[in-house]
Design a protein around this motif. Structure first.
Motif, PDB file in Angstrom:
ATOM      1  N   ALA A  27      23.367  -7.141  20.412  1.00 20.16           N
ATOM      2  CA  ALA A  27      22.923  -8.536  20.420  1.00 20.16           C
ATOM      3  C   ALA A  27      22.724  -8.918  21.881  1.00 20.16           C
ATOM      4  CB  ALA A  27      23.962  -9.449  19.768  1.00 20.16           C
ATOM      5  N   ALA A  28      21.858  -9.893  22.104  1.00 15.27           N
ATOM      6  CA  ALA A  28      21.541 -10.282  23.479  1.00 15.27           C
ATOM      7  C   ALA A  28      22.793 -10.725  24.248  1.00 15.27           C
ATOM      8  CB  ALA A  28      20.491 -11.390  23.477  1.00 15.27           C
ATOM      9  N   TRP A  29      23.731 -11.360  23.523  1.00 18.32           N
ATOM     10  CA  TRP A  29      24.910 -11.884  24.237  1.00 18.32           C
ATOM     11  C   TRP A  29      25.722 -10.754  24.891  1.00 18.32           C
ATOM     12  CZ3 TRP A  29      29.869 -10.407  23.134  1.00 18.32           C
ATOM     13  CH2 TRP A  29      30.124  -9.868  21.871  1.00 18.32           C
ATOM     14  N   GLU A  30      25.675  -9.549  24.322  1.00 17.32           N
ATOM     15  CA  GLU A  30      26.442  -8.456  24.917  1.00 17.32           C
ATOM     16  C   GLU A  30      25.964  -8.150  26.337  1.00 17.32           C
ATOM     17  OE1 GLU A  30      27.797  -5.969  20.933  1.00 17.32           O
ATOM     18  OE2 GLU A  30      26.205  -5.140  22.189  1.00 17.32           O
ATOM     19  N   GLY A  31      24.653  -8.152  26.523  1.00 21.26           N
ATOM     20  CA  GLY A  31      24.103  -7.917  27.852  1.00 21.26           C
ATOM     21  C   GLY A  31      24.465  -9.027  28.828  1.00 21.26           C
ATOM     22  N   ARG A  32      24.499 -10.268  28.318  1.00 19.79           N
ATOM     23  CA  ARG A  32      24.855 -11.393  29.205  1.00 19.79           C
ATOM     24  C   ARG A  32      26.319 -11.265  29.654  1.00 19.79           C
ATOM     25  NH1 ARG A  32      20.139 -12.485  30.707  1.00 19.79           N
ATOM     26  NH2 ARG A  32      20.904 -14.370  31.759  1.00 19.79           N
ATOM     27  N   VAL A  33      27.183 -10.841  28.731  1.00 15.76           N
ATOM     28  CA  VAL A  33      28.598 -10.670  29.078  1.00 15.76           C
ATOM     29  C   VAL A  33      28.761  -9.517  30.073  1.00 15.76           C
ATOM     30  CG1 VAL A  33      30.829  -9.889  28.167  1.00 15.76           C
ATOM     31  CG2 VAL A  33      29.573 -11.716  27.013  1.00 15.76           C
ATOM     32  N   LEU A  34      28.048  -8.419  29.831  1.00 14.30           N
ATOM     33  CA  LEU A  34      28.099  -7.317  30.795  1.00 14.30           C
ATOM     34  C   LEU A  34      27.713  -7.827  32.185  1.00 14.30           C
ATOM     35  CD1 LEU A  34      27.102  -3.689  30.741  1.00 14.30           C
ATOM     36  CD2 LEU A  34      25.714  -5.164  32.192  1.00 14.30           C
TER      37      LEU A  34
ATOM     38  N   ASP B  43      19.777 -10.890  34.286  1.00 16.48           N
ATOM     39  CA  ASP B  43      18.522 -10.353  33.737  1.00 16.48           C
ATOM     40  C   ASP B  43      18.255  -8.952  34.293  1.00 16.48           C
ATOM     41  OD1 ASP B  43      18.202 -12.844  32.557  1.00 16.48           O
ATOM     42  OD2 ASP B  43      16.732 -13.545  34.033  1.00 16.48           O
ATOM     43  N   ALA B  44      18.479  -8.786  35.597  1.00 19.46           N
ATOM     44  CA  ALA B  44      18.199  -7.499  36.245  1.00 19.46           C
ATOM     45  C   ALA B  44      19.092  -6.408  35.672  1.00 19.46           C
ATOM     46  CB  ALA B  44      18.395  -7.621  37.758  1.00 19.46           C
ATOM     47  N   LEU B  45      20.377  -6.713  35.489  1.00 27.07           N
ATOM     48  CA  LEU B  45      21.296  -5.708  34.950  1.00 27.07           C
ATOM     49  C   LEU B  45      20.926  -5.314  33.521  1.00 27.07           C
ATOM     50  CD1 LEU B  45      24.682  -7.042  36.356  1.00 27.07           C
ATOM     51  CD2 LEU B  45      23.704  -4.786  36.805  1.00 27.07           C
ATOM     52  N   VAL B  46      20.584  -6.332  32.713  1.00 27.00           N
ATOM     53  CA  VAL B  46      20.189  -6.041  31.334  1.00 27.00           C
ATOM     54  C   VAL B  46      18.947  -5.147  31.330  1.00 27.00           C
ATOM     55  CG1 VAL B  46      19.287  -7.066  29.200  1.00 27.00           C
ATOM     56  CG2 VAL B  46      21.253  -8.119  30.369  1.00 27.00           C
ATOM     57  N   ASP B  47      18.018  -5.450  32.205  1.00 25.28           N
ATOM     58  CA  ASP B  47      16.789  -4.652  32.292  1.00 25.28           C
ATOM     59  C   ASP B  47      17.094  -3.219  32.728  1.00 25.28           C
ATOM     60  OD1 ASP B  47      13.939  -4.159  32.427  1.00 25.28           O
ATOM     61  OD2 ASP B  47      14.162  -4.233  34.604  1.00 25.28           O
ATOM     62  N   VAL B  48      17.928  -3.073  33.747  1.00 26.33           N
ATOM     63  CA  VAL B  48      18.244  -1.730  34.253  1.00 26.33           C
ATOM     64  C   VAL B  48      18.890  -0.891  33.156  1.00 26.33           C
ATOM     65  CG1 VAL B  48      19.787  -0.458  35.797  1.00 26.33           C
ATOM     66  CG2 VAL B  48      18.402  -2.337  36.692  1.00 26.33           C
ATOM     67  N   PHE B  49      19.884  -1.466  32.468  1.00 23.00           N
ATOM     68  CA  PHE B  49      20.602  -0.665  31.472  1.00 23.00           C
ATOM     69  C   PHE B  49      19.806  -0.500  30.174  1.00 23.00           C
ATOM     70  CE2 PHE B  49      24.258  -1.691  34.193  1.00 23.00           C
ATOM     71  CZ  PHE B  49      24.712  -0.398  34.389  1.00 23.00           C
ATOM     72  N   LEU B 122      24.063   8.900  31.815  1.00 25.83           N
ATOM     73  CA  LEU B 122      24.066   8.633  30.371  1.00 25.83           C
ATOM     74  C   LEU B 122      23.860   7.164  30.014  1.00 25.83           C
ATOM     75  CD1 LEU B 122      26.886  10.987  28.964  1.00 25.83           C
ATOM     76  CD2 LEU B 122      24.452  11.439  29.288  1.00 25.83           C
ATOM     77  N   GLY B 123      23.884   6.272  30.984  1.00 21.09           N
ATOM     78  CA  GLY B 123      23.752   4.848  30.678  1.00 21.09           C
ATOM     79  C   GLY B 123      25.068   4.288  30.164  1.00 21.09           C
ATOM     80  N   LEU B 124      24.974   3.234  29.352  1.00 17.72           N
ATOM     81  CA  LEU B 124      26.188   2.618  28.799  1.00 17.72           C
ATOM     82  C   LEU B 124      26.644   3.401  27.565  1.00 17.72           C
ATOM     83  CD1 LEU B 124      25.093  -1.113  29.091  1.00 17.72           C
ATOM     84  CD2 LEU B 124      26.687   0.117  30.589  1.00 17.72           C
ATOM     85  N   PRO B 125      27.951   3.453  27.332  1.00 14.69           N
ATOM     86  CA  PRO B 125      28.450   4.281  26.224  1.00 14.69           C
ATOM     87  C   PRO B 125      28.164   3.669  24.851  1.00 14.69           C
ATOM     88  CG  PRO B 125      30.265   3.132  27.314  1.00 14.69           C
ATOM     89  CD  PRO B 125      29.037   2.858  28.128  1.00 14.69           C
ATOM     90  N   PRO B 126      27.999   4.531  23.844  1.00 12.49           N
ATOM     91  CA  PRO B 126      27.847   4.034  22.475  1.00 12.49           C
ATOM     92  C   PRO B 126      29.161   3.459  21.956  1.00 12.49           C
ATOM     93  CG  PRO B 126      28.007   6.426  22.462  1.00 12.49           C
ATOM     94  CD  PRO B 126      27.958   5.999  23.911  1.00 12.49           C
ATOM     95  N   VAL B 127      29.071   2.660  20.897  1.00  9.70           N
ATOM     96  CA  VAL B 127      30.260   2.006  20.346  1.00  9.70           C
ATOM     97  C   VAL B 127      31.330   3.031  19.958  1.00  9.70           C
ATOM     98  CG1 VAL B 127      31.099   0.713  18.329  1.00  9.70           C
ATOM     99  CG2 VAL B 127      29.156  -0.144  19.643  1.00  9.70           C
ATOM    100  N   TRP B 128      30.921   4.138  19.352  1.00 13.42           N
ATOM    101  CA  TRP B 128      31.940   5.098  18.911  1.00 13.42           C
ATOM    102  C   TRP B 128      32.741   5.663  20.070  1.00 13.42           C
ATOM    103  CZ3 TRP B 128      31.681   9.830  21.084  1.00 13.42           C
ATOM    104  CH2 TRP B 128      30.431  10.363  21.438  1.00 13.42           C
TER     105      TRP B 128
END
Lengths: 220, 209
Positions: A27-34, B43-49, B122-128
């Motif tokens: 969800a978008a909020w996860e990225g905002r929290v990160l 925004d930049a961090l979300v875009d990068v990851f 590897l980027g960000l880890p999966p939920v598992w």
């Protein structure tokens, strides 16, 4: 600190929650929290060890019930409040207090993009010679303290063999306090499954972990 | 000696709305309005990851190691430098170690204490990977866990579990699949899955890729 975050070997959990074609963010909020948690670190009022410790201090039932980014949200709020960057009143109101001084964020978009490929190396040069060498047998400490540590419970008191030496790294058990940094020699220690889990261990496996010098004592 | 109480914190997070999306919005709004965080940096961090840092990076490293024995030797000797040769470095990959799978050895990576993971490759880890289930079980019953991922290993294969307790981050080099001898480096990279670089999968076979 002996809390629920120290999960290695805890029994009773069910199947691994594997998800095919998992998105980076659900969800978008996860990225905002990160982003919030990552960027608040640039105030330099806490470091990676204090950040980890903030999650370890969540009540165990909450820790297990929260998703990863819910824990991150709680961690950044708790650290920000603890360091006085935000107040409980502001959290409840949802807006800055009337007496809040306007601030300028310590990093912008270009700054954080430039930072990522650099990172924050944990290796340090120290004068002390390493106390152990590759091939040495060592026993992990049995007793731990109430603060932040990176010696997992399941390895305490177990005997392993040093398989590599990484030089000195920042010592988390002191670093998290934000009262100055010390470094200790860091080793990868290999433990047989049988040493850790006893006769019921699955056959033919070993576990390696990075352990700092003061976690270790010579063993035969 | 004075002993700190365990719970000197007020658990400020309990003051926020319970719904995760509303909670995140409340946090961001407050931090931005106080001038503590620049929303464009989020925004930049979300875009990068989302678009730049991910397992496609590690796949390039693995494919190169399959094609170039000298590169593979450098990767095993000093993974941080070898990975930086391909342009990947930094946060959560400052101290990399590469471990190689072979016919008689299989490696699998975990962080039992939190969620340490090699972001640059590897980027960000999966939920598992971050789940209590994986963190608790893979050190104690790795074969049972790998079985859930469809990774079934003969009894005589030595299984090495790496618990990321410090700032060392691991990249597993999976075995090059049979039938891939004639493929280019770019074609090979498409066979390298995220899970194969954690150790919970194999590289795809050329027919599947």
């Amino acid at each position: 600190m002996d809390s629920v975050h120290d999960l290695g070997g805890v029994e009773g959990f069910g199947p691994i929650p594997i998800e095919a074609d998992e998105p980076v963010f659900h969800a978008a909020w996860e990225g905002r929290v990160l982003g919030c948690r990552f960027l608040m670190g640039f105030w330099r009022l806490w470091n990676i060890d204090a950040n980890r410790h903030s999650l370890e201090q969540l009540p165990p039932a909450e820790y297990l019930a929260m998703s990863y980014y819910e824990k991150w949200a709680a961690g950044v709020v708790n650290l920000s409040a603890e360091k006085g960057l935000i107040t409980p009143e502001e959290l409840q109101a949802g807006h800055p207090g009337t007496d809040a001084e306007p601030r300028t964020p310590p990093v912008d978009a270009a700054g954080v993009r430039a930072f990522l490929p650099q990172g924050r190396p944990a290796a340090r040069e120290i004068d002390a010679a390493p106390g152990f060498a590759v091939g040495d047998k060592v026993r992990a400490a049995r007793n731990m303290h109430a603060g932040h540590t990176r010696l997992p419970r399941y390895l305490r008191g177990r005997v392993g063999t040093i398989i590599s030496h990484h030089g000195a790294h920042v010592f988390p058990d002191i670093s998290y306090k934000m009262e100055g940094e010390v470094a200790q020699h860091l080793y990868t220690v290999n433990f047989s499954g049988r040493e850790v889990w006893g006769d019921d261990a699955e056959p033919g496996h070993s576990i390696s972990a990075e352990l700092w010098e003061s976690y270790l004592a010579p063993a035969r | 000696m004075t002993k700190k109480p365990h719970h000197e914190h007020t658990h400020a997070h309990s003051l926020l709305p319970p719904d995760p999306a509303l909670r995140a919005k409340a946090i961001e709004t407050l931090l931005v309005e106080k001038g503590l965080v620049d929303p464009a940096a989020i925004d930049a961090l979300v875009d990068v990851f989302s678009n730049e840092i991910g397992p496609q990076n590690g796949a390039q490293v693995v494919a190169r190691s399959w094609c170039d024995p000298d590169y593979r030797a450098r990767l095993l000797a000093d993974a941080t430098s070898a990975i930086a040769e391909l342009g990947f470095s930094g946060m959560q990959g400052e101290h990399m170690v590469a471990v190689e799978n072979a016919a008689d050895t299989h490696n699998v990576v975990v962080c039992t204490l939190c969620s340490c993971y090699p972001w640059p490759v590897l980027g960000l880890p999966p939920v598992w990977y971050k789940s209590p289930e994986y963190r608790a079980r893979v050190v104690r019953e790795p074969r049972a866990v790998l079985d859930e991922f469809g990774v079934r290993l003969p009894e005589d294969v030595e299984l090495r579990v790496w618990d990321s307790t410090a700032e060392i981050r691991y990249l597993v080099i999976p075995q090059r699949p049979a039938g891939s001898e004639a493929m280019s480096e770019a074609e090979l990279a498409a066979l390298v899955t995220r899970d194969s670089m954690i150790g919970t999968g194999f590289a795809l076979s050329p027919e599947a890729g």
